[in-house]
Motif scaffolding. Sequence first.
Motif, PDB file in Angstrom:
ATOM      1  N   ARG A 120     -16.571 -11.609  29.820  1.00  0.00           N
ATOM      2  CA  ARG A 120     -16.574 -10.152  29.667  1.00  0.00           C
ATOM      3  C   ARG A 120     -17.328  -9.504  30.824  1.00  0.00           C
ATOM      4  O   ARG A 120     -16.881  -8.502  31.396  1.00  0.00           O
ATOM      5  CB  ARG A 120     -17.217  -9.753  28.342  1.00  0.00           C
ATOM      6  CG  ARG A 120     -16.292  -9.824  27.159  1.00  0.00           C
ATOM      7  CD  ARG A 120     -16.879  -9.148  25.943  1.00  0.00           C
ATOM      8  NE  ARG A 120     -18.081  -9.779  25.438  1.00  0.00           N
ATOM      9  CZ  ARG A 120     -19.275  -9.198  25.369  1.00  0.00           C
ATOM     10  NH1 ARG A 120     -19.440  -7.959  25.785  1.00  0.00           N
ATOM     11  NH2 ARG A 120     -20.321  -9.861  24.878  1.00  0.00           N
ATOM     12  N   HIS A 154     -17.101  -0.228  27.066  1.00  0.00           N
ATOM     13  CA  HIS A 154     -16.002  -1.006  26.477  1.00  0.00           C
ATOM     14  C   HIS A 154     -16.278  -2.499  26.588  1.00  0.00           C
ATOM     15  O   HIS A 154     -16.135  -3.252  25.609  1.00  0.00           O
ATOM     16  CB  HIS A 154     -14.698  -0.646  27.185  1.00  0.00           C
ATOM     17  CG  HIS A 154     -13.508  -1.393  26.670  1.00  0.00           C
ATOM     18  ND1 HIS A 154     -12.955  -1.145  25.437  1.00  0.00           N
ATOM     19  CD2 HIS A 154     -12.772  -2.397  27.215  1.00  0.00           C
ATOM     20  CE1 HIS A 154     -11.928  -1.954  25.242  1.00  0.00           C
ATOM     21  NE2 HIS A 154     -11.796  -2.726  26.310  1.00  0.00           N
ATOM     22  N   ASN A 190     -17.423  -4.464  23.002  1.00  0.00           N
ATOM     23  CA  ASN A 190     -16.144  -4.818  22.380  1.00  0.00           C
ATOM     24  C   ASN A 190     -15.823  -6.284  22.676  1.00  0.00           C
ATOM     25  O   ASN A 190     -15.539  -6.648  23.812  1.00  0.00           O
ATOM     26  CB  ASN A 190     -15.031  -3.918  22.924  1.00  0.00           C
ATOM     27  CG  ASN A 190     -13.732  -4.078  22.151  1.00  0.00           C
ATOM     28  OD1 ASN A 190     -13.593  -4.965  21.319  1.00  0.00           O
ATOM     29  ND2 ASN A 190     -12.779  -3.213  22.430  1.00  0.00           N
ATOM     30  N   LEU A 243     -13.218  -7.863  22.005  1.00  0.00           N
ATOM     31  CA  LEU A 243     -11.815  -8.006  22.380  1.00  0.00           C
ATOM     32  C   LEU A 243     -11.589  -7.786  23.866  1.00  0.00           C
ATOM     33  O   LEU A 243     -10.510  -8.094  24.377  1.00  0.00           O
ATOM     34  CB  LEU A 243     -10.950  -7.018  21.578  1.00  0.00           C
ATOM     35  CG  LEU A 243     -10.998  -7.156  20.061  1.00  0.00           C
ATOM     36  CD1 LEU A 243     -10.197  -6.045  19.415  1.00  0.00           C
ATOM     37  CD2 LEU A 243     -10.460  -8.515  19.627  1.00  0.00           C
ATOM     38  N   ALA A 244     -12.597  -7.239  24.563  1.00  0.00           N
ATOM     39  CA  ALA A 244     -12.457  -6.996  26.003  1.00  0.00           C
ATOM     40  C   ALA A 244     -12.303  -8.287  26.779  1.00  0.00           C
ATOM     41  O   ALA A 244     -11.885  -8.265  27.937  1.00  0.00           O
ATOM     42  CB  ALA A 244     -13.656  -6.209  26.520  1.00  0.00           C
ATOM     43  N   LEU A 261      -8.670  -5.103  12.614  1.00  0.00           N
ATOM     44  CA  LEU A 261      -8.331  -3.970  13.468  1.00  0.00           C
ATOM     45  C   LEU A 261      -7.346  -3.039  12.761  1.00  0.00           C
ATOM     46  O   LEU A 261      -6.459  -3.493  12.024  1.00  0.00           O
ATOM     47  CB  LEU A 261      -7.701  -4.465  14.768  1.00  0.00           C
ATOM     48  CG  LEU A 261      -8.585  -5.290  15.702  1.00  0.00           C
ATOM     49  CD1 LEU A 261      -7.769  -5.777  16.891  1.00  0.00           C
ATOM     50  CD2 LEU A 261      -9.772  -4.475  16.176  1.00  0.00           C
ATOM     51  N   GLU A 310      -6.977  -1.581  20.846  1.00  0.00           N
ATOM     52  CA  GLU A 310      -8.433  -1.510  20.919  1.00  0.00           C
ATOM     53  C   GLU A 310      -8.999  -2.311  22.078  1.00  0.00           C
ATOM     54  O   GLU A 310     -10.147  -2.094  22.477  1.00  0.00           O
ATOM     55  CB  GLU A 310      -9.053  -2.004  19.606  1.00  0.00           C
ATOM     56  CG  GLU A 310      -8.740  -1.138  18.398  1.00  0.00           C
ATOM     57  CD  GLU A 310      -7.427  -1.510  17.726  1.00  0.00           C
ATOM     58  OE1 GLU A 310      -7.119  -0.946  16.668  1.00  0.00           O
ATOM     59  OE2 GLU A 310      -6.704  -2.379  18.264  1.00  0.00           O
ATOM     60  N   ALA A 311      -8.207  -3.246  22.627  1.00  0.00           N
ATOM     61  CA  ALA A 311      -8.686  -4.077  23.734  1.00  0.00           C
ATOM     62  C   ALA A 311      -8.401  -3.457  25.089  1.00  0.00           C
ATOM     63  O   ALA A 311      -9.185  -3.633  26.023  1.00  0.00           O
ATOM     64  CB  ALA A 311      -8.055  -5.475  23.657  1.00  0.00           C
ATOM     65  N   PHE A 315      -9.752   2.364  25.687  1.00  0.00           N
ATOM     66  CA  PHE A 315     -11.089   2.735  25.230  1.00  0.00           C
ATOM     67  C   PHE A 315     -11.074   4.219  24.872  1.00  0.00           C
ATOM     68  O   PHE A 315     -10.824   5.080  25.723  1.00  0.00           O
ATOM     69  CB  PHE A 315     -12.120   2.473  26.318  1.00  0.00           C
ATOM     70  CG  PHE A 315     -13.522   2.836  25.923  1.00  0.00           C
ATOM     71  CD1 PHE A 315     -14.170   2.143  24.915  1.00  0.00           C
ATOM     72  CD2 PHE A 315     -14.187   3.882  26.536  1.00  0.00           C
ATOM     73  CE1 PHE A 315     -15.455   2.469  24.532  1.00  0.00           C
ATOM     74  CE2 PHE A 315     -15.474   4.213  26.158  1.00  0.00           C
ATOM     75  CZ  PHE A 315     -16.102   3.507  25.158  1.00  0.00           C
TER      76      PHE A 315
END
Length: 695
Positions: free
Chosen positions: A72, A335, A339, A341-342, A365, A569-570, A573
């Motif tokens: 990330r 983000h 997050n 999921l990033a 989600l 959501e990934a 933002f």
Amino acid sequence: MDPDGLEDALDLSKDRSQNQGVYIYQPAKPGKADRPSKRRKVSTADLPEQSSAQTFVPLLNGDESAESVQQRHDTYKELWSEQEHKIQTILQDVDAGVLADVLSFVRETSPQTSNGCIPTALVTVGSSVSSLSRLLSRLNDQLTTSGDGGVVVLESGDAPNLKTTLKNIIRAAVTNTEGNDGYQKFLTDRAGPRVLGYDLELLNDYVHRKGTKKLVLALRDSEAFDPGLLTDLLSLFKSWLDRIPFTVLLGISTSVELFESRLPRSCVSLLQGKHFEVQEAGNSVDRIYEALQADPDGKLWLGRNITSTLFEKASDYFQTPEAFSRTVKYAYMSHFFANPLAVLLGNPSLAALSSGRFCEAIRNLPSFRILCEDLLEGGSTEKVKHLLENDEHLLREAVESFKNGQKRMQVIFQAVLLIHACLQHTQSGKKTNISEISVRALSGELNDSPLVDDMLANLRTLGSEKLVELFQNIPGPIFDYTPLGSIRADLQTLQQAYPENGPFRSEYNINSAVVKTTIVQQRIRLSKGKAELPEQDLEYTRLIDRLLAALHEFLAETLVAPQELFLNEAFLFDLRNPLKETFTPRPRFALERALASPFDYLISSSDTPDVRISARQPAAAILYQLYLESGALVNVHDLWQAFYAVFESDQGKKCDDRVVMTLFYSALSDLKMFGMVKNSRKKTDHLAKSSWMGL
């Protein structure tokens, strides 16, 4: 009542913050003060390096793997470096025109070409204050790289008087190329008699030693300088023009006329030059947003809420491109930091994602819920069961849907660019900018909007020459997604077939209609009909119909709501709160709420925490709530009596006056520190309220 008993009653035994700021000061006797211990110098090389993995904390309740945390962080650094390169390229392009003009002026002008006056460049910046700093920095780089000279930037705060101003100019000119050590060496190694630090003879020696051809003195905020000081400074420069090659650059925020009216005529007569104007910052902000969002290879996008917040700030006050870029950078960082999921933006392997917590996060989600509902409505119950129970199947589906979602977002913003290009040729009034179209596209409201309907209606009436210009401005990737390429080729073929009959008009053009006049029963009746069009116009009409059908189909398939895409959501933002709370904070609201309702933040040991004023609350909160009930002037004695009554009603005869008064004075000092009360000039024993709740 003993103090320990009061502490237990007030529950202060575990919270020492009430008397944390109380100290006893005992000054040391003269001659016996201990010298402070010498600190050991520690070089930066001796300090332990902090790993980049510690910058981002593990998410998923601490169960995220170290590999995902590191990925990330690395993906954020890589992605933002690409975006920052785009931003700097745009800013360089914005400044390129005025930089070339100013640089040419500096190199070509001299006192001889200026009739013995000081060569002066007047640069109006308007609201683009930061653009002048970029311009001066790049101008200095150009001059120092070529060996022609340099730029000395002077602020109004650096010019309290003439001597200090000259000293700052000389120091800045030398340190620009030699550094601070070089400046000290220049002063000590200079031959001849010692010269004071503000003597321009020092600058003259430096200029001859370095072979400087142009020395630009830039007054970045020239309107803030004292006119008398500015006149003396320019008069001194005029007398040294034969020895020091001065060129003055004046940054002006208003207009040249207003600036000139503030100066004496004797000062104006010393200057001769040219006026330059810096481009406004608004265009730069739009170009930066377009470059970040509409990149054909984009990976991460800002949502509707953040886009609205960004441009609300830009419209509320003058926002520099640098400030806009910092806000966008904070959004990117938020983000990736918060997050889990990033990590998908870094194209990880399925083995790196094979974590029960990660799959659990995907299943929680909102977009996953929408996906399952759509599958159930389509009868795909088995697929939903696999997504809910099989982690491996879920990860494969998530990675594939994530890539498809990114492609859909890329096409959405290409459609935004297409609509913007069409509006530039069809709108007659105020042109709609990229940000307004993007907000509607990100909310899923663009396809059926009146804006698109009017655009398609106006496209029907375009002539062939306007359509050719439109095809030239349409983004290249659009031709890969639509049959516009074949339509453009057919238009070129039609123009080659009828080279002498252009430009062509469709039957929807107002010039293609005719008005017929008939007389019925001695009354004139007007009717509108279509004129007989030649063959080339009929073919052009069929080509326009194909164009409208292709655009309508492309926009209907492309302009979907991004919030409905799985795993948006990934790659999208759209959390407004981190951005708004950081760049538009409301500390007063938080402070008032904490004082008015302290148990919203503190754990209460009382059985009835709903009581509005209680001795269990912090002293500052009690006094603030009593303060809210008073008028503009507060009697200190009455305030003390009310404060004491709160503890007396809770503790009865066990209440210690001295301890409660200590808490009262401590709370009163806190309210003064917050700026809520001040001493009254009208009455000595009263306090004046300086703020009201909610205002």
